[in-house]
Scaffold this motif. Structure first.
Motif, short mmCIF file in Angstrom:
data_model
loop_
_atom_site.label_atom_id
_atom_site.label_comp_id
_atom_site.label_asym_id
_atom_site.label_seq_id
_atom_site.Cartn_x
_atom_site.Cartn_y
_atom_site.Cartn_z
N ALA A 142 0.82 -1.22 0.00
CA ALA A 142 0.00 0.00 0.00
C ALA A 142 0.85 1.27 0.00
CB ALA A 142 -0.95 0.00 1.19
N VAL A 143 2.03 1.21 0.62
CA VAL A 143 2.91 2.39 0.64
C VAL A 143 3.90 2.37 -0.52
CG1 VAL A 143 2.72 2.70 3.12
CG2 VAL A 143 4.56 1.28 2.21
N GLN A 144 4.03 1.22 -1.17
CA GLN A 144 4.97 1.07 -2.28
C GLN A 144 4.58 1.95 -3.46
OE1 GLN A 144 5.64 -3.00 -3.39
NE2 GLN A 144 6.53 -2.47 -5.37
N ARG A 145 3.30 2.17 -3.62
CA ARG A 145 2.81 2.97 -4.75
C ARG A 145 3.41 4.37 -4.75
NH1 ARG A 145 1.39 4.27 -9.64
NH2 ARG A 145 -0.47 5.50 -9.87
N GLU A 201 0.52 13.80 1.42
CA GLU A 201 -0.75 13.92 2.15
C GLU A 201 -1.87 13.16 1.43
OE1 GLU A 201 1.25 16.44 1.44
OE2 GLU A 201 2.00 16.84 3.47
N VAL A 202 -1.91 13.34 0.11
CA VAL A 202 -2.92 12.63 -0.68
C VAL A 202 -2.67 11.13 -0.65
CG1 VAL A 202 -3.80 12.24 -3.04
CG2 VAL A 202 -3.42 14.56 -2.20
N ASP A 203 -1.38 10.75 -0.76
CA ASP A 203 -1.01 9.34 -0.72
C ASP A 203 -1.45 8.68 0.59
OD1 ASP A 203 0.77 7.20 -2.11
OD2 ASP A 203 1.45 7.22 -0.02
N LYS A 204 -1.32 9.44 1.67
CA LYS A 204 -1.73 8.92 2.99
C LYS A 204 -3.23 8.65 3.04
CE LYS A 204 -1.03 9.95 7.90
NZ LYS A 204 -0.51 10.95 8.87
N GLU A 205 -4.01 9.55 2.41
CA GLU A 205 -5.46 9.38 2.36
C GLU A 205 -5.84 8.15 1.54
OE1 GLU A 205 -8.11 11.13 3.48
OE2 GLU A 205 -7.39 13.11 4.07
N LEU A 206 -5.03 7.83 0.54
CA LEU A 206 -5.33 6.71 -0.36
C LEU A 206 -4.91 5.35 0.22
CD1 LEU A 206 -4.22 8.24 -3.78
CD2 LEU A 206 -6.56 7.73 -3.10
N ASN A 229 -17.51 2.37 -4.88
CA ASN A 229 -18.30 3.52 -4.43
C ASN A 229 -17.52 4.37 -3.43
OD1 ASN A 229 -20.50 2.77 -6.00
ND2 ASN A 229 -21.44 1.57 -4.37
N GLU A 230 -16.86 3.70 -2.49
CA GLU A 230 -16.06 4.43 -1.50
C GLU A 230 -14.87 5.12 -2.16
OE1 GLU A 230 -16.81 4.95 1.77
OE2 GLU A 230 -18.70 4.07 1.11
N GLY A 231 -14.28 4.43 -3.13
CA GLY A 231 -13.13 4.99 -3.82
C GLY A 231 -13.47 6.26 -4.58
N VAL A 232 -14.62 6.26 -5.23
CA VAL A 232 -15.05 7.44 -5.98
C VAL A 232 -15.28 8.62 -5.05
CG1 VAL A 232 -17.00 8.41 -7.27
CG2 VAL A 232 -15.97 6.25 -7.98
N LYS A 233 -15.91 8.37 -3.92
CA LYS A 233 -16.12 9.44 -2.93
C LYS A 233 -14.78 10.03 -2.50
CE LYS A 233 -20.34 7.43 -0.96
NZ LYS A 233 -20.93 6.76 0.23
N LEU A 234 -13.79 9.15 -2.33
CA LEU A 234 -12.46 9.61 -1.90
C LEU A 234 -11.78 10.41 -3.01
CD1 LEU A 234 -10.28 9.60 0.25
CD2 LEU A 234 -9.45 7.43 -0.68
N LEU A 235 -11.86 9.93 -4.25
CA LEU A 235 -11.24 10.64 -5.37
C LEU A 235 -11.83 12.04 -5.52
CD1 LEU A 235 -11.07 7.84 -8.11
CD2 LEU A 235 -9.16 8.78 -6.80
N ASP A 291 -8.53 8.82 -13.80
CA ASP A 291 -7.37 8.06 -14.24
C ASP A 291 -6.41 7.74 -13.10
OD1 ASP A 291 -6.72 10.79 -14.15
OD2 ASP A 291 -5.05 10.52 -15.52
N VAL A 292 -6.47 8.53 -12.00
CA VAL A 292 -5.65 8.21 -10.83
C VAL A 292 -6.11 6.89 -10.22
CG1 VAL A 292 -5.16 8.88 -8.43
CG2 VAL A 292 -4.98 10.57 -10.25
N GLY A 293 -7.43 6.74 -10.07
CA GLY A 293 -7.97 5.49 -9.53
C GLY A 293 -7.66 4.30 -10.41
#
Length: 275
Positions: free
Chosen positions: A24-27, A38-43, A74-80, A88-90
């Motif tokens: 998860a942190v390798q990305r 900061e964004v990476d931490k949220e993801l 659904n949760e991912g879209v809310k986060l994006l 395209d990030v997702g």
């Protein structure tokens, strides 16, 4: 699957889950990633859920995996959307972990001498899960943005058709921007609703902010005037430029009973002279 294959499959699933936090942190450390820490931490949590779903999809029933993916999408879209990130990030996140987990599956299959047919079955199921993840993410993102666009259009439409009450019986309807068929229909409905609610007897329709008045627009406009006339409200046009006057003449519109002004300023001055 044979007993030995099931053991290998469970081993692969366990290995991926064990590596979930590090994956998860390798990305963030790859060249593919261009957003902040900061964004990476949220993801991170969202990634861990995806890795978990991918890992379990190797040994779980596909339908159950698809159900988990729907919630994840659904949760991912809310986060994006919350993070102001494009779709395209997702999708890149999904592709990245497809490659990482695909490597783990391949290496374990080689080390455990898995047959080609068994490996093909596992990797085919995994690919279908990845495809479903991209599909659900894209679908949910599109639906969410479509909903927001429609809401924005409704708000913009309401704001662009305001009837402003300037005296007890007189209002001004300033039109701004292009008028198409949909907006013309909204114009009629909002104008009738507003003048009725405000109890107006006269409405100044100002065309100064309308860049183009063609035959269709003029026709819709005079339908609004006729509708207002039917409910006892007299319409007065302002902002009549030479090209608008020419269009009115081409339509054969009779203006004998219609009061018009070249500007709203002159129209408002008319109110003071003829209250």
């Amino acid at each position: 699957m044979s007993i030995s294959t099931n053991i290998v499959v469970q081993k692969i699933t366990t290995e991926i889950i064990d590596k979930k936090s590090s994956l998860a942190v390798q990305r963030y450390t790859t060249d593919l990633n261009h957003y902040s820490m900061e964004v990476d931490k949220e993801l991170k949590k969202w990634r861990e859920n995806l890795i978990d779903i991918f890992a379990k999809s190797i040994s779980d029933d596909l339908e159950m995996t698809y159900q988990h993916l729907t919630h994840w999408g659904n949760e991912g879209v809310k986060l994006l959307i919350k993070l102001n990130l494009p779709l395209d990030v997702g999708i890149e996140e999904v592709r990245f972990y497809r490659n990482e987990i695909g490597e783990i599956i391949k290496n374990e299959a080689i080390q455990n001498h898995m047959s080609l047919s068994e490996f093909y079955k596992i990797i085919s199921n995994f690919d279908s899960v990845v495809d479903r993840a991209v599909h659900l993410l894209s679908l949910s993102y599109s639906e969410s943005y479509l909903s927001r666009i429609k809401a924005a259009e409704i708000t913009a439409m309401e704001l662009s058709i305001p009837v402003i009450q300037i005296t007890e019986n007189i209002g001004v309807l300033p039109l701004v921007g292009d008028i198409d068929t949909q907006r013309a229909q909204e114009l009629m409905e909002k104008a009738l609703e507003s003048v009725s609610k405000l109890g107006l007897s006269h409405v100044f329709i100002d065309l100064s902010g309308v860049p183009i008045i063609d035959t269709m627009v003029a026709n819709h406009l005079f339908r609004v005037i006729d509708a207002l006339n039917l409910v006892g409200v007299k319409s007065i046009l302002s902002g009549i430029r030479p090209e608008i006057a020419q269009t009115m003449m081409q339509l054969g519109i009779k203006t004998q009973n219609l009061t018009t002004f070249s500007s709203l300023h002159k129209a408002l001055k008319y109110i003071n002279i003829n209250p």
